[in-house]
Motif scaffolding. Structure first.
Motif, PDB file in Angstrom:
ATOM      1  N   GLY A   1       2.997   3.656  -8.583  1.00  0.00           N
ATOM      2  CA  GLY A   1       3.966   4.242  -9.509  1.00  0.00           C
ATOM      3  C   GLY A   1       5.206   4.727  -8.769  1.00  0.00           C
TER       4      GLY A   1
ATOM      5  N   GLU B   1       2.522  12.002 -14.078  1.00  0.00           N
ATOM      6  CA  GLU B   1       1.270  12.073 -13.324  1.00  0.00           C
ATOM      7  C   GLU B   1       0.422  13.203 -13.902  1.00  0.00           C
ATOM      8  OE1 GLU B   1      -0.657  10.563 -10.956  1.00  0.00           O
ATOM      9  OE2 GLU B   1      -1.961  12.283 -11.376  1.00  0.00           O
TER      10      GLU B   1
ATOM     11  N   GLY C   1      -2.795  12.246  -5.881  1.00  0.00           N
ATOM     12  CA  GLY C   1      -4.129  12.864  -5.977  1.00  0.00           C
ATOM     13  C   GLY C   1      -5.213  11.854  -6.331  1.00  0.00           C
TER      14      GLY C   1
ATOM     15  N   THR D   1      -8.610   4.131   2.887  1.00  0.00           N
ATOM     16  CA  THR D   1      -8.797   4.067   4.344  1.00  0.00           C
ATOM     17  C   THR D   1      -7.604   3.406   5.039  1.00  0.00           C
ATOM     18  OG1 THR D   1     -10.161   2.121   3.937  1.00  0.00           O
ATOM     19  CG2 THR D   1     -11.312   4.176   4.341  1.00  0.00           C
ATOM     20  N   THR D   2      -6.528   3.198   4.311  1.00  0.00           N
ATOM     21  CA  THR D   2      -5.179   2.853   4.800  1.00  0.00           C
ATOM     22  C   THR D   2      -5.063   1.514   5.549  1.00  0.00           C
ATOM     23  OG1 THR D   2      -5.057   3.896   7.013  1.00  0.00           O
ATOM     24  CG2 THR D   2      -4.809   5.366   5.121  1.00  0.00           C
TER      25      THR D   2
ATOM     26  N   GLU E   1      -0.235  14.517 -18.590  1.00  0.00           N
ATOM     27  CA  GLU E   1      -1.168  13.412 -18.877  1.00  0.00           C
ATOM     28  C   GLU E   1      -0.697  12.607 -20.080  1.00  0.00           C
ATOM     29  OE1 GLU E   1      -5.234  14.547 -19.327  1.00  0.00           O
ATOM     30  OE2 GLU E   1      -5.882  12.498 -19.778  1.00  0.00           O
TER      31      GLU E   1
ATOM     32  N   GLY F   1     -12.822   7.464  -4.604  1.00  0.00           N
ATOM     33  CA  GLY F   1     -11.750   7.224  -5.563  1.00  0.00           C
ATOM     34  C   GLY F   1     -12.294   6.301  -6.633  1.00  0.00           C
TER      35      GLY F   1
ATOM     36  N   VAL G   1     -11.740   2.852  -8.418  1.00  0.00           N
ATOM     37  CA  VAL G   1     -10.965   1.623  -8.268  1.00  0.00           C
ATOM     38  C   VAL G   1     -11.181   0.707  -9.468  1.00  0.00           C
ATOM     39  CG1 VAL G   1     -10.940   1.740  -5.747  1.00  0.00           C
ATOM     40  CG2 VAL G   1     -12.778   0.487  -6.876  1.00  0.00           C
TER      41      VAL G   1
ATOM     42  N   GLY H   1      -8.010  -2.894  -7.272  1.00  0.00           N
ATOM     43  CA  GLY H   1      -9.379  -2.658  -6.827  1.00  0.00           C
ATOM     44  C   GLY H   1      -9.457  -1.904  -5.521  1.00  0.00           C
TER      45      GLY H   1
END
Ligand SMILES: Cc1cc2nc3c(=O)[nH]c(=O)nc-3n(C[C@H](O)[C@H](O)[C@H](O)COP(=O)(O)OP(=O)(O)OC[C@H]3O[C@@H](n4cnc5c(N)ncnc54)[C@H](O)[C@@H]3O)c2cc1C
Length: 400
Positions: free
Chosen positions: A28, A48, A54, A61-62, A191, A322, A324, A349
């Motif tokens: 976003g 957001e 958040g 894991t970047t 929201e 998270g 996905v 994903g």
């Protein structure tokens, strides 16, 4: 040039925007940034429901790479990787982008065949790729156990030297800061609860902070996209799953590349600060709770220790999850929806962090011109009815 101490404003929502983006994760924020920078569109809000980044953005894991098998995937991920290569300078922020090389291990003959095929496909697409045999893997990453007595012996690996990691929260803050500086309103604690349609066109979003009129609405809500789309009457082929990761206590430098193993669902790197960052495969059930099952972490740790016996006394500091959004072909959905003015960018994903700048770029272009960007074209929603799938599931069981 923005002031170094200032991040972003916290404005009240205005009654109307040209474009409303739903979701203040990496996608976003990148979309908002490129709408402003590439297309001069600044009457834009990012809504957001929690706080910026958040969601998955600061939970992943970047891992960044572009060595995907299929042409369509290589094209969009390589576009993204090229953007990463200039992004710290462009955003005037240290993203700790580190091209330390990504190994994808092969543990059996079918992995070896798939890996070699992928190296060749990557090279044909101009993506850097090498095949390493087990000895070369050991040389590149000396702490890997390459014994042929391991449960999952290492038989070789693909290597993308330009792949690596970046610091995810810095990426979000940098994009947010620049989007804000261009005039984009970043509205946290807001929201989206529904959509107002006039005929078949979306004209406004309903939010926890009131109605906001919108020329266009762009979904970028990752694991919550299917729930949101359903409120506009659209059923998306997405399944939401928890995906877990963990960090260890801080260690001296011990691992200077990224190691991934699709067969055993282990991927690990060492962050600049010193902790080992590891991820697991998805928890198999659907959920919207940002937590997962201990058994998944347990299985992942067992496999990780077999690959890296040197980690056997390292303590886990914390684990998290998270949510996905996984599509049937493990590839994203980018573009218009059956509702006029409503767009979707979802289905990334387990692997959308690396796509952050690339996805933002093509989604912004798609929104600005009301037609799919050429790199987004194969990712249209109608591929699930035409059958023109981009089957990265088959090519890479795990797509981080
Ligand atoms: C444990 C884990 C490890 C991963 N590892 C990697 C990796 O190594 N490499 C890689 O490339 N990718 C990885 N990923 C995937 C990657 O994180 C995601 O694909 C990517 O972050 C998704 O895009 P995003 O950043 O915009 O999502 P998010 O950050 O989840 O953004 C979506 C936002 O939408 C908001 N939202 C939802 N509903 C509403 C609503 N109704 N109204 C307003 N806002 C709403 C959410 O609060 C959230 O902030 C990983 C993911 C996880 C969970």
């Amino acid at each position: 040039m923005t002031h170094p101490d200032f991040l972003w404003r916290n404005p009240e929502p205005r009654p109307a925007y040209d474009v409303v983006i739903v979701g203040g994760g990496g996608h976003g924020l990148a979309t908002a940034y490129y709408l402003a920078k590439n297309h001069g569109l600044t009457n834009v809000a990012v809504l957001e429901r929690g706080w910026l980044a958040g969601g998955n953005m600061a939970r992943n894991t970047t891992i960044i790479r572009s060595n995907y098998l299929w042409d369509e995937s290589a094209a969009i991920y390589e576009h993204s990787l090229k953007l990463w290569e200039g992004l710290s300078d462009e955003l005037d922020y240290d993203l700790q982008f580190s091209q330390r090389g990504v190994l994808n291990l092969a543990h059996n003959l079918s992995d070896v065949r798939e890996g070699r095929r992928r190296v060749n496909a990557n090279r044909l697409n101009g993506v850097d790729a090498e095949w390493l045999d087990a000895d070369e893997v050991k040389k590149f990453c000396p702490i890997i156990n390459v014994s042929d007595r391991a449960r999952y012996p290492v038989m070789g690996a693909t290597l993308q030297r330009r792949g690596g990691i970046a610091k995810h929260d810095h990426v979000a803050w940098a994009l947010a800061r620049q989007a804000d500086a261009c005039g984009v309103d970043l509205i946290q604690g807001c929201e989206v609860t529904g959509f107002e349609l006039t005929g078949n066109r979306v004209t406004a979003v309903e939010t926890s902070r009131g109605r906001i009129a919108a020329g266009k609405v762009a979904l970028a809500a990752a694991g919550h996209t299917s729930v949101l789309a359903e409120r506009a009457g659209i059923r998306l082929p997405l399944q939401s799953h928890p995906l877990q990761a963990l960090v260890s206590e801080l260690l001296e430098p011990v691992l200077d590349c990224v190691v991934m193993s699709n067969a055993v669902h282990v991927y690990v790197s060492q962050a600049h600060k010193g902790e080992l960052v590891m991820g697991a495969g998805i928890d198999a059930y659907n959920s919207y709770g940002q937590r997962g099952g201990v058994h998944v972490i347990e299985a992942q740790m067992a496999a990780a220790l077999e690959l890296f016996p040197v980690f056997s006394r390292v303590r886990v500091l914390r684990t998290w999850a998270g949510i996905v959004d996984v599509s049937p072909d493990a590839s994203p959905i980018i573009g218009p929806t059956p509702v006029d003015g409503l767009y979707v960018n979802a289905g990334w994903g387990t692997g959308g962090f690396k796509a952050t700048p690339g996805a933002g770029w093509v989604y912004a272009d798609t929104l600005a011109h009301d037609r799919p960007h050429p790199l987004a074209q194969p990712y249209a929603l109608d591929r699930f009815t035409t059958g023109a799938l981009i089957d990265e599931h088959g090519a890479a069981a795990v797509a981080h």
